[in-house]
Scaffold this active site. Structure first.
Site, mmCIF file in Angstrom:
data_model
loop_
_atom_site.group_PDB
_atom_site.id
_atom_site.type_symbol
_atom_site.label_atom_id
_atom_site.label_comp_id
_atom_site.label_asym_id
_atom_site.label_seq_id
_atom_site.Cartn_x
_atom_site.Cartn_y
_atom_site.Cartn_z
ATOM 1 N N LYS A 136 0.851 -1.168 0.000
ATOM 2 C CA LYS A 136 0.000 0.000 0.000
ATOM 3 C C LYS A 136 0.899 1.234 0.000
ATOM 4 C CE LYS A 136 -3.173 -0.987 3.091
ATOM 5 N NZ LYS A 136 -4.150 -1.032 4.183
ATOM 6 N N CYS A 178 -0.324 12.230 -6.596
ATOM 7 C CA CYS A 178 -0.739 13.030 -5.436
ATOM 8 C C CYS A 178 -0.393 14.512 -5.645
ATOM 9 C CB CYS A 178 -0.008 12.504 -4.226
ATOM 10 S SG CYS A 178 1.703 12.187 -4.634
HETATM 11 C C1 LIG Z 1 -9.221 0.599 -3.078
HETATM 12 C C2 LIG Z 1 -8.045 0.999 -3.910
HETATM 13 C C3 LIG Z 1 -6.936 1.567 -3.302
HETATM 14 C C4 LIG Z 1 -5.833 1.965 -4.051
HETATM 15 N N1 LIG Z 1 -4.739 2.508 -3.420
HETATM 16 C C5 LIG Z 1 -3.640 2.829 -4.142
HETATM 17 C C6 LIG Z 1 -2.462 3.318 -3.500
HETATM 18 O O1 LIG Z 1 -2.403 3.429 -2.276
HETATM 19 N N2 LIG Z 1 -1.394 3.641 -4.287
HETATM 20 C C7 LIG Z 1 -1.399 3.497 -5.648
HETATM 21 O O2 LIG Z 1 -0.384 3.780 -6.297
HETATM 22 N N3 LIG Z 1 -2.507 3.022 -6.279
HETATM 23 C C8 LIG Z 1 -3.615 2.689 -5.568
HETATM 24 N N4 LIG Z 1 -4.725 2.193 -6.225
HETATM 25 C C9 LIG Z 1 -4.687 2.028 -7.683
HETATM 26 C C10 LIG Z 1 -4.292 0.613 -8.078
HETATM 27 O O3 LIG Z 1 -2.996 0.285 -7.609
HETATM 28 C C11 LIG Z 1 -4.350 0.405 -9.604
HETATM 29 O O4 LIG Z 1 -3.409 1.262 -10.217
HETATM 30 C C12 LIG Z 1 -5.717 0.704 -10.197
HETATM 31 O O5 LIG Z 1 -6.732 0.295 -9.303
HETATM 32 C C13 LIG Z 1 -5.936 0.024 -11.553
HETATM 33 O O6 LIG Z 1 -5.878 -1.386 -11.452
HETATM 34 P P1 LIG Z 1 -7.183 -2.345 -11.258
HETATM 35 O O7 LIG Z 1 -8.199 -1.873 -12.254
HETATM 36 O O8 LIG Z 1 -6.682 -3.716 -11.508
HETATM 37 O O9 LIG Z 1 -7.646 -2.141 -9.862
HETATM 38 C C14 LIG Z 1 -5.845 1.792 -5.469
HETATM 39 C C15 LIG Z 1 -6.952 1.212 -6.080
HETATM 40 C C16 LIG Z 1 -8.051 0.810 -5.331
HETATM 41 C C17 LIG Z 1 -9.229 0.175 -6.016
#
Ligand SMILES: Cc1cc2nc3c(=O)[nH]c(=O)nc-3n(C[C@H](O)[C@H](O)[C@H](O)COP(=O)(O)O)c2cc1C
Ligand SMILES: Cc1cc2nc3c(=O)[nH]c(=O)nc-3n(C[C@H](O)[C@H](O)[C@H](O)COP(=O)(O)OP(=O)(O)OC[C@H]3O[C@@H](n4cnc5c(N)ncnc54)[C@H](O)[C@@H]3O)c2cc1C
Ligand code: FES
Lengths: 251, 299
Positions: free
Chosen positions: B43, B128
């Site tokens: 995370k 960010c």
């Molecule tokens: C609940 C949630 C929390 C996330 N937290 C982070 C994070 O802390 N840092 C980050 O770089 N991306 C974060 N993301 C983005 C994911 O790492 C990823 O880039 C994005 O969800 C696309 O992939 P997916 O469609 O397979 O989920 C988060 C996504 C979700 C759904």
């Protein structure tokens, strides 16, 4: 918290908009504590995407059942899945209720908030508690048992009025040590105010939208007062059961 | 058996499958052996603890998930004390995702983590706001990205992965700036801006009105971003965005990803990463093709 694919063992429609779905698995039945929940999904169904949380409704003869209200796509799909077809079950999850021993206990539920209490009731009876159970619904459709004290808003079954009004009157005349509650936020908020007047312990089970169910995503945050400070807690992992007096209720 | 090993920056992965930051954690160790993954991405952590955004933080839509978690995390010190030792128990590459609101903050976090053993890389989350530049996101300005990455490059020898946001006019420009700054790897995509409205209350379904959209709905957006970036950089790409299964993963690899990450699908099928590793072996055997030849092989 295991993740299992299990065939639906039994399914029963109740009052046209609720159903009970049952799974037969010894290991699962032995692990559950009242107030805990599972994430359920029909793996054949792509949308909605997320498995949805449901409280353990009862454990009987090593069978685990859930009482579910049909409100949208996932619940409709679970209802339409046939007996013998597989459902994915992730759980048991969450903390569950703390079991009081040899106490005077009041259970208060509203609508589908009834779900976790048949199982809790069993454990409280074993713990030799003296139990009174108040349940409220809009109409006779929301009533699940004739063995509890029922309230309906339209007066079609039981007493006419809100369950919280019944609780207030009851507490004026009877001493109670602890209240267990589950239901809509607005009911729980009101109940907290009432319990405060009578200085009764209060455990409430809360609902939020969840993604992971295991404390990973931080999506299920609610506001809790801890040591005089407002903090976020996770309903899936720190809850779903909280001390009612610590919850910061929505306006 | 097909050889799935691949070099990602300075790391050697046993297979090209990892997890997307924020969608995975130690809790999954109760379900399977995390050492089976090519890498684990934590995370995102920041120098100081972050309480996160006001709830509600989640809304499911027709084809994906909206989240506005607000980078809730325990902060660097607690992470090093409580989480890092647990991650270090697994026989895989550990990648710490980090974020900050200034170059100084990013630098402090990396300097501290560089003293810790068994960290194999850093993923720089540049989605960010940057306080030094009126709060605009680091990741949308190529000059800022170059400054940040070239600065961090001087601090650490470890693999630097830069995680790109799709919410920009030209992702190629940002990707090139990161590579020029010294990044070893790029990962993409982060969530796409999204919003959903409750028509009864007429409020946004997430308290923070604009949220991040993830899951199957963003898959085509992600694949085209990977495809475009792969054409303009030489460093490897970790592709992600809506990957649910082996066929989704293969699309990303063929578009130009050297490795892939599973995000939202971890919440649906926690074994999705393992299924993809298995599926990949089967596909390579059946197609009689080496993994390296598959990467970017779109015709
Ligand atoms: C609940 C949630 C929390 C996330 N937290 C982070 C994070 O802390 N840092 C980050 O770089 N991306 C974060 N993301 C983005 C994911 O790492 C990823 O880039 C994005 O969800 C696309 O992939 P997916 O469609 O397979 O989920 C988060 C996504 C979700 C759904
Ligand atoms: C700990 C916990 C225990 C629960 N126990 C029960 C139970 O025993 N019986 C029961 O009938 N219901 C229970 N619920 C509520 C149940 O999860 C929702 O009714 C269900 O997710 C609705 O799905 P849907 O697709 O049918 O409806 P949708 O159309 O998706 O939504 C209807 C409503 O369900 C809620 N909801 C939507 N998505 C989610 C999500 N991902 N997680 C949680 N809630 C969501 C929202 O309030 C929404 O307005 C519980 C919820 C929680 C958090
Ligand atoms: S639902 Fe993911 S942390 Fe609670």
């Amino acid at each position: 918290m295991p993740y299992k694919l299990l065939p639906i063992f039994k399914k029963e429609l109740i009052n046209n908009k609720y159903f009970i779905i049952t799974f037969s698995d010894y290991e699962m039945a032995d692990q559950c504590h009242p107030g805990q929940f599972f994430r359920l999904k029909n793996p054949q169904q792509n949308f909605p995407i997320l498995p949805r949380p449901f409280s353990v409704n009862n454990i009987q003869d090593k069978q685990t059942s859930f009482l579910i209200k049909i409100v949208g796509e996932s619940t409709k799909n679970l209802f339409e899945t046939k007996i013998g077809e597989n459902i994915s079950l992730h759980g048991p999850l969450g903390n569950g209720f703390k079991i009081a021993r040899n106490k005077k206990v009041l259970i208060v539920s509203g609508g589908i908030g009834y779900a976790p209490f048949p199982f809790l009731l069993k454990k409280l009876e074993k713990a030799k508690d003296e139990i009174v159970f108040f349940h409220g619904g809009k109409s006779s459709d929301d009533i699940f048992s004739a063995n509890v004290i029922n309230f309906t808003e339209d007066g079609s079954v039981g007493k006419k009025g809100l369950v919280t009004d019944g609780v207030e009157q009851f507490l004026q005349k009877n001493q109670v040590d602890i209240v267990y509650a589950c239901g809509p936020q607005i009911m729980l908020k009101k109940l907290t105010e009432i319990c405060k007047q009578f200085n009764v312990d209060l455990q409430v089970s809360l609902e939020t939208i969840m993604a992971c169910g295991i404390g990973v995503c931080c999506g299920c945050a609610i506001r809790i007062v801890e040591n005089g400070k407002m903090v976020y807690k996770k309903v899936c992992k720190d809850g779903p059961v909280f001390d009612g007096y610590t919850v910061v209720w929505d306006e | 058996m097909a050889d799935l090993r691949i070099k990602i920056g300075k790391m050697l992965w046993k297979n090209p499958v990892t997890v997307a930051s924020g969608t995975f954690g130690l809790e999954f160790a109760e379900l399977f052996d995390l050492s089976k993954l090519g890498a684990i991405v934590t995370k995102t952590i920041t120098l100081l603890p972050k309480p996160g955004n006001e709830p509600p933080r989640l809304a499911e839509t027709e084809a994906g998930l909206l989240n506005s978690i607000g980078l809730q995390n325990p902060g660097l010190e607690n992470f090093i004390k409580n989480d890092l030792p647990e991650y270090q128990k697994f026989d895989t590459n550990i990648i710490v995702s980090i974020s900050g609101s200034s170059i100084t903050e990013f630098s402090k976090v990396i300097k501290n983590l560089d003293k810790q053993p068994n960290i194999d890389g850093y993923e720089i989350n540049i989605s960010c706001p940057n306080v030094e530049n009126e709060g605009i996101a680091f990741g949308i300005d190529k000059g800022i990205v170059y400054n940040l990455i070239s600065h961090l490059r001087k601090i650490t020898e470890r693999t630097i992965i830069v995680k790109l946001t799709p919410n920009v006019t030209s992702i190629e420009e940002i990707a090139k700036a990161a590579e020029k700054g010294g990044a070893d790897v790029l990962s993409l995509i982060n969530t796409v801006y999204g919003m959903a409205i409750d028509i009864e209350t007429r409020k946004s379904k997430t308290k923070n009105v604009i949220a991040g959209y993830s899951g199957i709905g963003i898959k085509p957006i992600a694949i085209q971003n990977v495809f475009r970036v792969a054409k303009v950089v030489k460093i490897p790409i970790i592709g992600m965005g809506g990957i649910r299964n082996i066929s989704d993963a293969l699309e990303f690899i063929i578009a130009g990803s050297s490795a892939i990450a599973v995000g939202t699908q971890n919440f649906v099928n926690p074994f999705a990463t393992l299924d993809i590793i298995q599926g990949l072996e089967k596909y390579l055997n059946e197609q009689k093709i080496h993994y390296h030849d598959l990467i970017g092989s779109v015709r």
